[in-house]
Design a protein around this motif. Structure first.
Motif, PDB file in Angstrom:
ATOM      1  N   THR A   1       0.825  -1.206   0.000  1.00  0.00           N
ATOM      2  CA  THR A   1       0.000   0.000   0.000  1.00  0.00           C
ATOM      3  C   THR A   1       0.852   1.247   0.000  1.00  0.00           C
ATOM      4  OG1 THR A   1      -1.807  -1.127   1.157  1.00  0.00           O
ATOM      5  CG2 THR A   1      -1.774   1.274   1.260  1.00  0.00           C
ATOM      6  N   ARG A   2       1.876   1.247   0.844  1.00  0.00           N
ATOM      7  CA  ARG A   2       2.708   2.432   0.953  1.00  0.00           C
ATOM      8  C   ARG A   2       3.501   2.678  -0.329  1.00  0.00           C
ATOM      9  NH1 ARG A   2       2.643   7.373   2.288  1.00  0.00           N
ATOM     10  NH2 ARG A   2       4.699   8.264   2.803  1.00  0.00           N
ATOM     11  N   VAL A   3       3.990   1.640  -0.967  1.00  0.00           N
ATOM     12  CA  VAL A   3       4.722   1.794  -2.225  1.00  0.00           C
ATOM     13  C   VAL A   3       3.837   2.450  -3.277  1.00  0.00           C
ATOM     14  CG1 VAL A   3       5.694   0.519  -4.184  1.00  0.00           C
ATOM     15  CG2 VAL A   3       6.412  -0.025  -1.847  1.00  0.00           C
ATOM     16  N   GLU A   4       2.597   1.996  -3.390  1.00  0.00           N
ATOM     17  CA  GLU A   4       1.698   2.575  -4.392  1.00  0.00           C
ATOM     18  C   GLU A   4       1.348   4.019  -4.050  1.00  0.00           C
ATOM     19  OE1 GLU A   4       1.249   0.943  -7.192  1.00  0.00           O
ATOM     20  OE2 GLU A   4       2.496  -0.594  -6.228  1.00  0.00           O
ATOM     21  N   GLU A   5       1.195   4.323  -2.759  1.00  0.00           N
ATOM     22  CA  GLU A   5       0.936   5.707  -2.352  1.00  0.00           C
ATOM     23  C   GLU A   5       2.088   6.617  -2.751  1.00  0.00           C
ATOM     24  OE1 GLU A   5      -1.753   4.869   1.704  1.00  0.00           O
ATOM     25  OE2 GLU A   5       0.382   5.393   1.838  1.00  0.00           O
ATOM     26  N   VAL A   6       3.302   6.161  -2.509  1.00  0.00           N
ATOM     27  CA  VAL A   6       4.474   6.980  -2.803  1.00  0.00           C
ATOM     28  C   VAL A   6       4.643   7.164  -4.315  1.00  0.00           C
ATOM     29  CG1 VAL A   6       7.001   7.051  -2.688  1.00  0.00           C
ATOM     30  CG2 VAL A   6       5.671   6.467  -0.656  1.00  0.00           C
ATOM     31  N   LEU A   7       4.379   6.119  -5.080  1.00  0.00           N
ATOM     32  CA  LEU A   7       4.462   6.247  -6.539  1.00  0.00           C
ATOM     33  C   LEU A   7       3.521   7.334  -7.057  1.00  0.00           C
ATOM     34  CD1 LEU A   7       4.658   2.480  -7.566  1.00  0.00           C
ATOM     35  CD2 LEU A   7       6.428   4.213  -7.979  1.00  0.00           C
ATOM     36  N   GLU A   8       2.353   7.454  -6.444  1.00  0.00           N
ATOM     37  CA  GLU A   8       1.409   8.501  -6.833  1.00  0.00           C
ATOM     38  C   GLU A   8       1.934   9.868  -6.420  1.00  0.00           C
ATOM     39  OE1 GLU A   8      -1.258   8.442  -8.638  1.00  0.00           O
ATOM     40  OE2 GLU A   8      -1.391   6.279  -8.918  1.00  0.00           O
ATOM     41  N   ILE A   9       2.457   9.977  -5.215  1.00  0.00           N
ATOM     42  CA  ILE A   9       2.954  11.263  -4.716  1.00  0.00           C
ATOM     43  C   ILE A   9       4.069  11.806  -5.601  1.00  0.00           C
ATOM     44  CG2 ILE A   9       4.212  12.375  -2.813  1.00  0.00           C
ATOM     45  CD1 ILE A   9       2.733  10.473  -0.907  1.00  0.00           C
ATOM     46  N   ILE A  10       4.971  10.937  -6.032  1.00  0.00           N
ATOM     47  CA  ILE A  10       6.127  11.387  -6.815  1.00  0.00           C
ATOM     48  C   ILE A  10       5.868  11.350  -8.322  1.00  0.00           C
ATOM     49  CG2 ILE A  10       7.787  10.771  -5.034  1.00  0.00           C
ATOM     50  CD1 ILE A  10       8.421   8.214  -6.553  1.00  0.00           C
ATOM     51  N   GLY A  11       4.659  10.974  -8.713  1.00  0.00           N
ATOM     52  CA  GLY A  11       4.283  11.019 -10.118  1.00  0.00           C
ATOM     53  C   GLY A  11       4.948   9.986 -10.999  1.00  0.00           C
ATOM     54  N   LEU A  12       5.236   8.794 -10.440  1.00  0.00           N
ATOM     55  CA  LEU A  12       5.895   7.745 -11.224  1.00  0.00           C
ATOM     56  C   LEU A  12       5.045   6.477 -11.333  1.00  0.00           C
ATOM     57  CD1 LEU A  12       9.601   7.982 -10.001  1.00  0.00           C
ATOM     58  CD2 LEU A  12       8.657   8.766 -12.179  1.00  0.00           C
ATOM     59  N   ALA A  13       3.770   6.571 -11.007  1.00  0.00           N
ATOM     60  CA  ALA A  13       2.925   5.379 -11.049  1.00  0.00           C
ATOM     61  C   ALA A  13       2.885   4.762 -12.444  1.00  0.00           C
ATOM     62  CB  ALA A  13       1.510   5.717 -10.575  1.00  0.00           C
ATOM     63  N   ASP A  14       2.913   5.609 -13.483  1.00  0.00           N
ATOM     64  CA  ASP A  14       2.824   5.089 -14.849  1.00  0.00           C
ATOM     65  C   ASP A  14       4.161   4.554 -15.362  1.00  0.00           C
ATOM     66  OD1 ASP A  14       3.950   7.602 -14.861  1.00  0.00           O
ATOM     67  OD2 ASP A  14       3.127   8.147 -16.821  1.00  0.00           O
ATOM     68  N   ARG A  15       5.250   4.790 -14.622  1.00  0.00           N
ATOM     69  CA  ARG A  15       6.564   4.278 -15.016  1.00  0.00           C
ATOM     70  C   ARG A  15       7.140   3.337 -13.949  1.00  0.00           C
ATOM     71  NH1 ARG A  15       9.433   7.405 -18.678  1.00  0.00           N
ATOM     72  NH2 ARG A  15      10.902   5.652 -18.617  1.00  0.00           N
ATOM     73  N   ALA A  16       6.273   2.803 -13.105  1.00  0.00           N
ATOM     74  CA  ALA A  16       6.720   2.002 -11.957  1.00  0.00           C
ATOM     75  C   ALA A  16       7.438   0.726 -12.365  1.00  0.00           C
ATOM     76  CB  ALA A  16       5.527   1.666 -11.064  1.00  0.00           C
ATOM     77  N   LYS A  17       7.152   0.203 -13.563  1.00  0.00           N
ATOM     78  CA  LYS A  17       7.742  -1.057 -13.997  1.00  0.00           C
ATOM     79  C   LYS A  17       9.026  -0.867 -14.803  1.00  0.00           C
ATOM     80  CE  LYS A  17       3.284  -3.478 -14.196  1.00  0.00           C
ATOM     81  NZ  LYS A  17       2.342  -4.233 -15.067  1.00  0.00           N
ATOM     82  N   ASP A  18       9.408   0.374 -15.058  1.00  0.00           N
ATOM     83  CA  ASP A  18      10.620   0.639 -15.836  1.00  0.00           C
ATOM     84  C   ASP A  18      11.835   0.701 -14.905  1.00  0.00           C
ATOM     85  OD1 ASP A  18       8.960   0.853 -17.992  1.00  0.00           O
ATOM     86  OD2 ASP A  18       8.951   3.043 -18.012  1.00  0.00           O
ATOM     87  N   ARG A  19      12.959   0.171 -15.399  1.00  0.00           N
ATOM     88  CA  ARG A  19      14.177   0.248 -14.599  1.00  0.00           C
ATOM     89  C   ARG A  19      14.617   1.703 -14.464  1.00  0.00           C
ATOM     90  NH1 ARG A  19      18.154  -4.269 -17.061  1.00  0.00           N
ATOM     91  NH2 ARG A  19      17.361  -3.368 -18.996  1.00  0.00           N
ATOM     92  N   SER A  20      15.089   2.062 -13.284  1.00  0.00           N
ATOM     93  CA  SER A  20      15.371   3.464 -12.997  1.00  0.00           C
ATOM     94  C   SER A  20      16.528   4.012 -13.829  1.00  0.00           C
ATOM     95  CB  SER A  20      15.652   3.663 -11.508  1.00  0.00           C
ATOM     96  OG  SER A  20      16.754   2.890 -11.078  1.00  0.00           O
ATOM     97  N   LYS A  21      17.366   3.148 -14.387  1.00  0.00           N
ATOM     98  CA  LYS A  21      18.452   3.641 -15.237  1.00  0.00           C
ATOM     99  C   LYS A  21      17.914   4.240 -16.536  1.00  0.00           C
ATOM    100  CE  LYS A  21      19.630  -0.634 -17.739  1.00  0.00           C
ATOM    101  NZ  LYS A  21      20.722  -1.620 -17.975  1.00  0.00           N
TER     102      LYS A  21
END
Length: 315
Positions: free
Chosen positions: A117-137
């Motif tokens: 739950t917290r991971v998904e909340e944070v992804l929304e806060i930082i605006g990366l929910a739509d790129r959550a599956k992409d490698r950060s590099k």
């Protein structure tokens, strides 16, 4: 406990490196839900201050309390109450955003549904929910910065420390970062924000400390700091006609301190320019001035920095 509701209290903090006093008798406090800015040029002592606040660097003098617990390098309890987002990225490039957040969440003791739950909340806060599956590099510099902030938010700290989080990012990513920071204060989190960008401090911070040469030169809200300069605004009128005659009439207007006229413009020092500009324009028009342009300039933090330190912020 310190007997205060402040999330962070810093009292008479000192740090020396050999003969250099990098932080010289600095004191400030941050309340819950407050964003407090340390504004100053590179080398002013901002990063040294937050390194001591985070317990990464020992102070040579003074005390630090986070959520009532005294902070020292060997302290454990106060560090549970803070999140640190350093200038250098602290993410794993081969992991996706979600994987990075899950890994760091587990380090903070989150497990199972609470972690998910917290991971998904944070992804929304930082605006990366739509790129959550992409490698950060594969992310842009701004997206990596936002992920870095997300890692600091995971355990819902009472105090989040952000050290120059927008350095080296593009304008769009910078705005996304600032929007994320704005949402944190609304949620009740205390934020300690360091920057050398005047406009960021003005936009984000409830109170601002001007730091230069390791010393706290001035502190207050934006308006409190502006008042240190005398608080006068400038109205500049450009046009043609009887400018000298108009200047004579304007000197009698309420709130006008000074009027200077040249061949093509009138420059007025006034108090509360937005409330005075209508009378100024009407007086100019009545005096026969044909206006081409009207400009209002209000003091900013650059003016304050120059006033209290004797040099420009970018010097």
């Amino acid at each position: 406990m310190t007997g205060t509701t402040d999330v962070l209290t810093v009292d008479h903090l000192v740090r020396r490196f050999g003969d250099l006093t990098a932080v010289d008798d600095v004191s400030f406090r941050i309340a819950p839900g407050e964003t407090y800015g340390l504004l100053g040029p590179n080398g002013a002592g901002k990063t040294t201050i937050i390194s001591m606040v985070a317990g990464l660097l020992k102070a040579d003098g003074g005390t630090i309390h986070v959520a009532g617990e005294e902070m020292k390098p060997d302290a454990v309890e106060p560090k549970r109450h803070l999140g640190l987002v350093p200038q250098d990225l602290a993410i794993y490039p081969e992991l996706t955003a979600r994987e990075n957040l899950r890994f760091f969440g587990k380090l903070h003791g989150l497990r199972g549904s609470a972690l998910n739950t917290r991971v998904e909340e944070v992804l929304e806060i930082i605006g990366l929910a739509d790129r959550a599956k992409d490698r950060s590099k594969e992310y842009s510099g701004g997206m990596k910065r936002r992920l870095n902030i997300g890692i600091g938010l995971l355990h819902q700290p009472q105090l989040l420390i952000l050290d120059e989080p927008t350095v080296g990012v593009d304008p769009q990513s910078r705005n996304s970062i600032l929007e994320a920071v704005e949402s944190l204060a609304v949620a009740g989190m205390a934020v300690l924000y360091t920057t050398h960008y005047m406009e960021e401090a003005e936009r984000l911070c409830d109170r601002i400390a001007i730091i230069d040469g390791g010393r706290l030169q001035a502190e207050g809200t934006r308006d409190e700091l502006i008042r240190l300069t005398g608080g006068t605004d400038t109205i500049r009128l450009r046009g043609s006609g009887d400018l000298q005659g108009a200047a004579t009439q304007m000197r009698g207007l309420t709130g006008v301190d000074r009027v200077d006229a040249d061949r093509s413009s009138l420059t007025l020092a006034v108090h509360e320019a937005p409330a005075r500009v209508a009378d100024v324009v009407a007086t100019a028009t009545a005096a026969g001035v044909r206006l081409a342009d009207v400009e209002i300039a209000r003091p900013d933090l650059e003016s304050v920095f120059l006033h209290v330190t004797g040099k420009a912020l970018r010097d």
